[in-house]
Design an enzyme around this catalytic site. Sequence first.
Site, short mmCIF file in Angstrom:
data_model
loop_
_atom_site.label_atom_id
_atom_site.label_comp_id
_atom_site.label_asym_id
_atom_site.label_seq_id
_atom_site.Cartn_x
_atom_site.Cartn_y
_atom_site.Cartn_z
N ARG A 181 0.79 -1.22 0.07
CA ARG A 181 0.06 0.04 -0.08
C ARG A 181 0.80 1.35 -0.02
NH1 ARG A 181 -3.93 -0.47 4.97
NH2 ARG A 181 -1.80 -1.30 5.67
N ASN A 206 -6.29 -2.71 2.15
CA ASN A 206 -6.44 -4.25 2.23
C ASN A 206 -7.80 -4.80 2.47
OD1 ASN A 206 -3.61 -4.48 2.20
ND2 ASN A 206 -3.41 -4.43 4.71
#
Length: 92
Positions: A19, A37
């Site tokens: 990320r 996520n």
Amino acid sequence: MGAMQRVLVSGRVQQVGYRDYMVRKAQALGIRGWVRNLTDGRVEMLADGEDTALDAFLAASREGPMLARVEDVVAFPVEDRAVKGFTKRFTA
């Protein structure tokens, strides 16, 4: 003018800095949206930007950071509200 894309990434993409990597890539390319996520182990992103920037962003999503192992990237156009910047969101 690019189309907003919803992107689902599977493989070893959680707990490997994926990320953060995508936030840096998005900021460098001028992409707006977010990354988070998913509880099933995938990463989901919403990306909006110019066509060439989106292409580069999707190419980066297939690579990921050094510890990641991307197995599949599925992107499809969506209509969503405009967003500012590119942020990392909580798990959904």
